[in-house]
Design an enzyme around this catalytic site. Structure first.
Site, PDB file in Angstrom:
ATOM      1  N   LYS A 130       0.865  -1.186   0.000  1.00 45.31           N
ATOM      2  CA  LYS A 130       0.000   0.000   0.000  1.00 45.31           C
ATOM      3  C   LYS A 130       0.895   1.226   0.000  1.00 45.31           C
ATOM      4  O   LYS A 130       2.016   1.179   0.497  1.00 45.31           O
ATOM      5  CB  LYS A 130      -0.876   0.016   1.266  1.00 45.31           C
ATOM      6  CG  LYS A 130      -2.085   0.913   1.165  1.00 45.31           C
ATOM      7  CD  LYS A 130      -3.256   0.220   0.501  1.00 45.31           C
ATOM      8  CE  LYS A 130      -4.406   1.178   0.256  1.00 45.31           C
ATOM      9  NZ  LYS A 130      -5.608   0.484  -0.204  1.00 45.31           N
ATOM     10  N   ASP A 170      -7.056   4.504  -4.502  1.00 49.39           N
ATOM     11  CA  ASP A 170      -7.685   4.359  -3.181  1.00 49.39           C
ATOM     12  C   ASP A 170      -8.279   5.735  -2.873  1.00 49.39           C
ATOM     13  O   ASP A 170      -8.519   6.517  -3.820  1.00 49.39           O
ATOM     14  CB  ASP A 170      -6.634   3.930  -2.130  1.00 49.39           C
ATOM     15  CG  ASP A 170      -7.261   3.515  -0.798  1.00 49.39           C
ATOM     16  OD1 ASP A 170      -7.820   2.417  -0.728  1.00 49.39           O
ATOM     17  OD2 ASP A 170      -7.215   4.306   0.171  1.00 49.39           O
TER      18      ASP A 170
HETATM   19  P1  NDP Z   1     -12.908   7.905  -2.515  1.00 52.50           P
HETATM   20  O1  NDP Z   1     -11.818   8.894  -2.377  1.00 52.50           O
HETATM   21  O2  NDP Z   1     -13.532   7.692  -3.843  1.00 52.50           O
HETATM   22  O3  NDP Z   1     -14.081   8.228  -1.472  1.00 52.50           O
HETATM   23  C1  NDP Z   1     -13.837   8.272  -0.110  1.00 52.50           C
HETATM   24  C2  NDP Z   1     -15.115   8.663   0.601  1.00 52.50           C
HETATM   25  O4  NDP Z   1     -14.920   8.495   1.997  1.00 52.50           O
HETATM   26  C3  NDP Z   1     -15.487  10.118   0.389  1.00 52.50           C
HETATM   27  O5  NDP Z   1     -16.872  10.260   0.461  1.00 52.50           O
HETATM   28  C4  NDP Z   1     -14.801  10.782   1.572  1.00 52.50           C
HETATM   29  O6  NDP Z   1     -15.367  12.023   1.967  1.00 52.50           O
HETATM   30  C5  NDP Z   1     -15.012   9.767   2.654  1.00 52.50           C
HETATM   31  N1  NDP Z   1     -13.948   9.912   3.642  1.00 52.50           N
HETATM   32  C6  NDP Z   1     -12.615   9.820   3.430  1.00 52.50           C
HETATM   33  N2  NDP Z   1     -11.945  10.048   4.562  1.00 52.50           N
HETATM   34  C7  NDP Z   1     -12.873  10.294   5.502  1.00 52.50           C
HETATM   35  C8  NDP Z   1     -12.827  10.599   6.875  1.00 52.50           C
HETATM   36  N3  NDP Z   1     -11.646  10.701   7.518  1.00 52.50           N
HETATM   37  N4  NDP Z   1     -14.004  10.759   7.551  1.00 52.50           N
HETATM   38  C9  NDP Z   1     -15.195  10.638   6.899  1.00 52.50           C
HETATM   39  N5  NDP Z   1     -15.303  10.366   5.584  1.00 52.50           N
HETATM   40  C10 NDP Z   1     -14.165  10.202   4.910  1.00 52.50           C
HETATM   41  O7  NDP Z   1     -12.305   6.529  -1.940  1.00 52.50           O
HETATM   42  P2  NDP Z   1     -12.796   5.046  -2.196  1.00 52.50           P
HETATM   43  O8  NDP Z   1     -14.270   5.015  -2.330  1.00 52.50           O
HETATM   44  O9  NDP Z   1     -11.948   4.458  -3.249  1.00 52.50           O
HETATM   45  O10 NDP Z   1     -12.365   4.342  -0.823  1.00 52.50           O
HETATM   46  C11 NDP Z   1     -13.243   4.247   0.312  1.00 52.50           C
HETATM   47  C12 NDP Z   1     -12.764   3.131   1.226  1.00 52.50           C
HETATM   48  O11 NDP Z   1     -12.758   1.880   0.497  1.00 52.50           O
HETATM   49  C13 NDP Z   1     -11.350   3.263   1.792  1.00 52.50           C
HETATM   50  O12 NDP Z   1     -11.295   2.686   3.066  1.00 52.50           O
HETATM   51  C14 NDP Z   1     -10.522   2.421   0.822  1.00 52.50           C
HETATM   52  O13 NDP Z   1      -9.302   1.986   1.388  1.00 52.50           O
HETATM   53  C15 NDP Z   1     -11.482   1.262   0.588  1.00 52.50           C
HETATM   54  N6  NDP Z   1     -11.220   0.481  -0.602  1.00 52.50           N
HETATM   55  C16 NDP Z   1     -11.218   1.052  -1.837  1.00 52.50           C
HETATM   56  C17 NDP Z   1     -11.004   0.286  -2.965  1.00 52.50           C
HETATM   57  C18 NDP Z   1     -11.120   0.842  -4.344  1.00 52.50           C
HETATM   58  O14 NDP Z   1     -11.147   0.036  -5.289  1.00 52.50           O
HETATM   59  N7  NDP Z   1     -11.241   2.137  -4.539  1.00 52.50           N
HETATM   60  C19 NDP Z   1     -10.673  -1.154  -2.849  1.00 52.50           C
HETATM   61  C20 NDP Z   1     -10.798  -1.687  -1.513  1.00 52.50           C
HETATM   62  C21 NDP Z   1     -11.033  -0.873  -0.435  1.00 52.50           C
HETATM   63  P3  NDP Z   1     -14.554  13.390   1.729  1.00 52.50           P
HETATM   64  O15 NDP Z   1     -14.702  13.678   0.279  1.00 52.50           O
HETATM   65  O16 NDP Z   1     -15.200  14.370   2.620  1.00 52.50           O
HETATM   66  O17 NDP Z   1     -13.119  13.106   2.113  1.00 52.50           O
END
Ligand code: NDP
Length: 452
Positions: A130, A170
């Site tokens: 990662k 991510d």
């Molecule tokens: P994105 O950047 O597309 O979206 C992240 C979302 O989570 C946004 O709505 C963001 O809000 C919110 N968020 C991020 N940090 C925080 C925080 N500290 N508190 C509250 N809300 C938060 O990311 P992904 O959708 O790709 O990833 C989301 C999760 O899924 C993560 O844990 C990631 O590791 C996991 N994941 C993703 C994969 C992928 O294929 N993309 C694969 C496997 C797991 P804001 O805009 O306000 O920051």
């Protein structure tokens, strides 16, 4: 004392804490896995002798580097970035890159550790890694994001490669950022190889990679419900986040007849009592990916929807929940509220969204609870398929990839059942099942290599 890991669980965790000071997320992830693995390896001398658990919980290497870039005003900005290569026993390191101000070495070590088990569960040959940076892409222009990505790759290119380490997206890293990083890698190395996944379709990306994590988490939920003769259809679903994983989980749940009533971001959550339709989800995707807006704007656009500032959505009554935002976003009290409101199934789209107390609440309540390392593995699985397509220089059709994703999620579910049985209960312990199945595959490969 002889140098073996024949210590008890507490002794092992104390050692992890001592060796990783100031890294609470990493200690949390190791603790959650060790709680299950200790029992499993109790009578398995080979794992003890080879110190397997201790070795998996010590990254192969952590690369830390400076990233300088120039903002639109001409000011020089300095960021820190890392690549954590946790374990490559079963394949090249593989795992996303995260851009968020909360990124620390501890966060990336926990994610790389989790990724090692998750990738093993997919059945594909991928090790765990990662990376990321404390760079905040919010409010930055395309030019600023491009200059940052180029500067990051100017250092990172030395450590990655199609057969070495293959990053993906991510939090904060989507198609735009992958494009900039791939472009810079190609420019420096003069090689067109599958060094990153999540690429655009025009230059080696795979169909359904964007959808795969959210869809996969929904398929996993469906598989769990099926064991109890239940389904997603007709149930109310609460989802956190509004990024890639959340919007695609919402889309698949809706397609399968669930009523999704919430999405969120770091500023609060929206509650739509009428449920998110495909049209509304498309509006959110456009808001996030193109207009780079905030989820609060949804409540201004759609009648009847409410925005709850500074809150998480776990208090909204539901039968199904998918945490899809970030780590430790669902705490012990939230878990108790969900269970108290009659929630029967939780599938984690995010990595480690539930803290240790919450995990124990779900386990004790014996609801269907899938940890991220099993439920969100669909994304990395399709990344693995993107690597295969790149190596063979071919592109598979969408129907074929959809079928493979469904099969892989069903396979992960079966692996969890194999090791997650609970004596006297109809509800399996998916956390234990995922931890043991993932561990066993990596551990057996490590045993084959001897002491390396
Ligand atoms: P994105 O950047 O597309 O979206 C992240 C979302 O989570 C946004 O709505 C963001 O809000 C919110 N968020 C991020 N940090 C925080 C925080 N500290 N508190 C509250 N809300 C938060 O990311 P992904 O959708 O790709 O990833 C989301 C999760 O899924 C993560 O844990 C990631 O590791 C996991 N994941 C993703 C994969 C992928 O294929 N993309 C694969 C496997 C797991 P804001 O805009 O306000 O920051």
């Amino acid at each position: 004392m002889a140098v073996t890991d024949h210590v008890d669980l507490n002794g092992f965790i104390e050692g992890v804490k001592r060796r990783n000071p100031g890294q609470p997320e990493f200690v949390q992830a190791v603790t959650e896995v060790a709680e299950d693995i200790f029992d499993f390896i109790q009578d398995k001398e080979a794992y003890h002798k080879a110190q397997i658990l201790r070795r998996i919980a010590e990254p192969d290497r952590v690369i830390s580097f400076r990233v300088c870039w120039q903002d639109d005003k001409g000011d020089i900005r300095v960021q820190r970035a890392w690549r954590v290569q946790n374990n490559n026993a079963i394949g090249p390191y593989k795992g996303g890159i995260r851009f968020h101000p909360s990124v620390t070495e501890s966060v990336l070590k926990f994610l790389a550790f989790e990724q090692t088990f998750k990738n093993a569960l997919t059945g594909l040959p991928m090790g765990g890694g990662k990376g990321g940076s404390n760079f905040n892409p919010k409010g930055k222009s395309d030019g600023e994001v491009m200059r940052f990505c180029q500067s990051l790759m100017t250092e990172l290119y030395r450590y990655v490669g199609a057969d070495v380490d293959v990053p993906a997206g991510d939090i904060g890293v989507g198609a735009r950022e992958i494009g900039y990083m791939f472009g810079q890698y190609k420019r420096i190395t003069n090689e067109f190889t599958g060094v990153l996944t999540g690429k655009g379709l025009e230059y080696g990306g795979s169909l359904i990679r964007t959808e795969a994590t959210g869809y996969g988490a929904t398929y996993f939920l469906q598989n769990m419900l099926k064991t109890q003769g239940k389904d997603i259809a007709g149930h109310t679903v609460v989802i956190s986040g509004s990024g890639n994983v959340a919007t695609h989980a919402a889309e698949k749940c809706t397609q399968l007849g669930g009523k999704v009533v919430t999405l969120s971001d770091s500023e609060g959550f929206v509650y739509d009592p009428d449920g998110f339709t495909q049209e509304k989800i498309d509006w959110v995707k456009d808001l996030k990916n193109k207009r780079r807006g905030r989820i609060s704007e949804y409540a201004k656009e759609f009648k009847g929807a409410e925005f709850h500032v500074g809150k998480t959505p776990w208090g909204v009554p539901c039968q199904l929940a998918l945490p899809c935002a970030t780590q430790n976003e669902l705490l012990g009290d939230d878990a108790r509220t969900l269970v108290g409101n009659g929630c029967i199934g939780v599938s984690e789209g995010a990595n480690m969204p539930t803290n240790l107390e919450g995990v124990h609440v779900f386990k004790d309540a014996q609801i269907l609870y899938a940890p991220g390392k099993a439920a969100n593995a669909g994304g990395v699985a399709v990344s693995g398929l993107e690597m295969s397509q790149n190596s063979a220089r071919i592109s598979w059709k969408e129907e074929e990839l959809q079928r493979l994703l469904i099969d892989i999620m069903a396979g992960i579910h079966s692996s969890c059942l194999e090791y997650g049985g609970r004596p006297g209960s109809k509800i399996p312990d998916y956390v234990k099942g995922a931890n043991i199945a993932g561990f066993k595959k990596v551990a057996d490969a490590m045993l084959a290599f001897g002491v390396v």
